[in-house]
Design a protein around this motif. Structure first.
Motif, PDB file in Angstrom:
ATOM      1  N   GLU A   1       0.843  -1.194   0.000  1.00  0.00           N
ATOM      2  CA  GLU A   1       0.000   0.000   0.000  1.00  0.00           C
ATOM      3  C   GLU A   1       0.877   1.242   0.000  1.00  0.00           C
ATOM      4  N   THR A   2       0.296   2.376  -0.309  1.00  0.00           N
ATOM      5  CA  THR A   2       1.030   3.633  -0.284  1.00  0.00           C
ATOM      6  C   THR A   2       1.176   4.086   1.163  1.00  0.00           C
ATOM      7  N   PRO A   3       2.424   4.286   1.620  1.00  0.00           N
ATOM      8  CA  PRO A   3       2.604   4.741   2.999  1.00  0.00           C
ATOM      9  C   PRO A   3       2.093   6.172   3.169  1.00  0.00           C
ATOM     10  N   PHE A   4       1.633   6.489   4.359  1.00  0.00           N
ATOM     11  CA  PHE A   4       1.185   7.844   4.648  1.00  0.00           C
ATOM     12  C   PHE A   4       1.580   8.193   6.064  1.00  0.00           C
ATOM     13  N   GLY A   5       1.493   9.479   6.395  1.00  0.00           N
ATOM     14  CA  GLY A   5       1.856   9.941   7.727  1.00  0.00           C
ATOM     15  C   GLY A   5       3.344   9.785   7.976  1.00  0.00           C
ATOM     16  N   VAL A   6       3.686   9.437   9.191  1.00  0.00           N
ATOM     17  CA  VAL A   6       5.076   9.294   9.599  1.00  0.00           C
ATOM     18  C   VAL A   6       5.774   8.213   8.779  1.00  0.00           C
ATOM     19  N   GLU A   7       5.069   7.168   8.444  1.00  0.00           N
ATOM     20  CA  GLU A   7       5.646   6.073   7.675  1.00  0.00           C
ATOM     21  C   GLU A   7       6.141   6.546   6.309  1.00  0.00           C
ATOM     22  N   ALA A   8       5.502   7.551   5.736  1.00  0.00           N
ATOM     23  CA  ALA A   8       5.893   8.061   4.425  1.00  0.00           C
ATOM     24  C   ALA A   8       7.177   8.882   4.498  1.00  0.00           C
ATOM     25  N   ILE A   9       7.534   9.364   5.661  1.00  0.00           N
ATOM     26  CA  ILE A   9       8.729  10.192   5.820  1.00  0.00           C
ATOM     27  C   ILE A   9       9.997   9.338   5.786  1.00  0.00           C
ATOM     28  N   GLU A  10       9.915   8.121   6.293  1.00  0.00           N
ATOM     29  CA  GLU A  10      11.090   7.259   6.332  1.00  0.00           C
ATOM     30  C   GLU A  10      11.580   6.980   4.916  1.00  0.00           C
ATOM     31  N   GLY A  11      12.865   7.193   4.688  1.00  0.00           N
ATOM     32  CA  GLY A  11      13.464   6.976   3.384  1.00  0.00           C
ATOM     33  C   GLY A  11      13.536   8.225   2.519  1.00  0.00           C
ATOM     34  N   THR A  12      12.921   9.317   2.959  1.00  0.00           N
ATOM     35  CA  THR A  12      12.946  10.543   2.163  1.00  0.00           C
ATOM     36  C   THR A  12      14.225  11.332   2.413  1.00  0.00           C
ATOM     37  N   HIS A  13      14.460  12.314   1.563  1.00  0.00           N
ATOM     38  CA  HIS A  13      15.616  13.182   1.683  1.00  0.00           C
ATOM     39  C   HIS A  13      15.269  14.359   2.575  1.00  0.00           C
ATOM     40  N   ALA A  14      16.296  14.916   3.209  1.00  0.00           N
ATOM     41  CA  ALA A  14      16.120  16.093   4.046  1.00  0.00           C
ATOM     42  C   ALA A  14      17.335  16.990   3.877  1.00  0.00           C
ATOM     43  N   THR A  15      17.144  18.267   4.122  1.00  0.00           N
ATOM     44  CA  THR A  15      18.238  19.236   4.078  1.00  0.00           C
ATOM     45  C   THR A  15      18.516  19.693   5.499  1.00  0.00           C
ATOM     46  N   VAL A  16      19.776  19.663   5.888  1.00  0.00           N
ATOM     47  CA  VAL A  16      20.172  20.049   7.241  1.00  0.00           C
ATOM     48  C   VAL A  16      20.048  21.560   7.387  1.00  0.00           C
ATOM     49  N   LEU A  17      19.340  21.998   8.424  1.00  0.00           N
ATOM     50  CA  LEU A  17      19.194  23.424   8.721  1.00  0.00           C
ATOM     51  C   LEU A  17      20.123  23.850   9.849  1.00  0.00           C
ATOM     52  N   GLU A  18      20.226  23.018  10.885  1.00  0.00           N
ATOM     53  CA  GLU A  18      21.130  23.258  12.008  1.00  0.00           C
ATOM     54  C   GLU A  18      21.998  22.019  12.172  1.00  0.00           C
ATOM     55  N   GLU A  19      23.234  22.199  12.587  1.00  0.00           N
ATOM     56  CA  GLU A  19      24.156  21.070  12.717  1.00  0.00           C
ATOM     57  C   GLU A  19      23.508  19.920  13.478  1.00  0.00           C
ATOM     58  N   ILE A  20      23.687  18.729  12.933  1.00  0.00           N
ATOM     59  CA  ILE A  20      23.108  17.525  13.530  1.00  0.00           C
ATOM     60  C   ILE A  20      24.227  16.694  14.130  1.00  0.00           C
ATOM     61  N   ASP A  21      23.987  16.231  15.352  1.00  0.00           N
ATOM     62  CA  ASP A  21      24.886  15.267  15.981  1.00  0.00           C
ATOM     63  C   ASP A  21      24.018  14.219  16.663  1.00  0.00           C
ATOM     64  N   GLY A  22      24.571  13.496  17.597  1.00  0.00           N
ATOM     65  CA  GLY A  22      23.818  12.436  18.260  1.00  0.00           C
ATOM     66  C   GLY A  22      22.747  12.924  19.207  1.00  0.00           C
ATOM     67  N   ALA A  23      22.751  14.207  19.538  1.00  0.00           N
ATOM     68  CA  ALA A  23      21.797  14.716  20.522  1.00  0.00           C
ATOM     69  C   ALA A  23      20.743  15.642  19.931  1.00  0.00           C
ATOM     70  N   HIS A  24      21.105  16.441  18.930  1.00  0.00           N
ATOM     71  CA  HIS A  24      20.135  17.407  18.408  1.00  0.00           C
ATOM     72  C   HIS A  24      20.507  17.871  17.015  1.00  0.00           C
ATOM     73  N   GLY A  25      19.624  18.616  16.417  1.00  0.00           N
ATOM     74  CA  GLY A  25      19.805  19.183  15.090  1.00  0.00           C
ATOM     75  C   GLY A  25      18.445  19.492  14.491  1.00  0.00           C
ATOM     76  N   MET A  26      18.450  20.016  13.262  1.00  0.00           N
ATOM     77  CA  MET A  26      17.202  20.383  12.610  1.00  0.00           C
ATOM     78  C   MET A  26      17.346  20.141  11.111  1.00  0.00           C
ATOM     79  N   VAL A  27      16.293  19.565  10.518  1.00  0.00           N
ATOM     80  CA  VAL A  27      16.266  19.346   9.070  1.00  0.00           C
ATOM     81  C   VAL A  27      14.967  19.896   8.504  1.00  0.00           C
ATOM     82  N   LYS A  28      14.969  20.020   7.178  1.00  0.00           N
ATOM     83  CA  LYS A  28      13.778  20.438   6.468  1.00  0.00           C
ATOM     84  C   LYS A  28      13.375  19.304   5.534  1.00  0.00           C
ATOM     85  N   ILE A  29      12.135  18.832   5.688  1.00  0.00           N
ATOM     86  CA  ILE A  29      11.601  17.752   4.862  1.00  0.00           C
ATOM     87  C   ILE A  29      10.326  18.266   4.212  1.00  0.00           C
TER      88      ILE A  29
END
Length: 149
Positions: free
Chosen positions: A79-107
């Motif tokens: 079936e076609t994934p929707f909601g949170v399940e649809a986000i997995e596997g997508t690309h994102a652009t880093v907005l704030e530095e990401i490490d093991g504790a925090h960061g921010m992306v744009k999806i």
């Protein structure tokens, strides 16, 4: 009076199930309603407790595996994934530095809290990453070295 208390407990457990993703609490609600039935028939409190524990345990042991077997992710069912399940596997652009504790992306125009998959990698703003998993309101990301899917 005990029957009413069991019914209230059963309803409260059913409502609590709506706030979880485990599909477990509802079976204790079923046990509470069975205990309410025993109380309505005049069973002593100890027997009501035994009915509650027995019905809850049997429900968890027999029905939960059936429910979990049929609750498969959309990717498995075709079936076609929707909601949170649809986000997995997508690309994102880093907005704030990401490490093991925090960061921010744009999806897809939305900002998400993010952290790196292994906790060691760091990604700088502007880098492209891939969403590996969604954990609540945080996406777990990894270097985008996979082909487009």
């Amino acid at each position: 009076m005990e029957a009413v208390l069991w019914i209230v407990l059963g309803i409260a457990l059913a409502i609590a199930e709506a706030f979880t993703a485990t599909f477990l609490i509802i079976f204790f609600g079923v046990g509470a309603l069975a205990a309410a039935g025993a109380a309505a028939l005049g069973a002593p409190f100890l027997l009501q407790i035994i009915v509650f524990v027995t019905v809850s345990g049997l429900s968890v042991a027999t029905l939960r595996p059936i429910v979990k077997r049929h609750a498969r992710p959309a990717i498995e069912t075709g079936e076609t994934p929707f909601g949170v399940e649809a986000i997995e596997g997508t690309h994102a652009t880093v907005l704030e530095e990401i490490d093991g504790a925090h960061g921010m992306v744009k999806i897809d125009g939305e900002h998400w809290q993010a952290r790196s998959f292994d906790g060691q990698e760091k990604y700088l703003p502007g880098e492209r990453v891939r969403v590996i998993k969604v954990d609540g309101g945080t996406v777990i990301v990894w270097r985008d070295d996979l082909p487009n899917i």
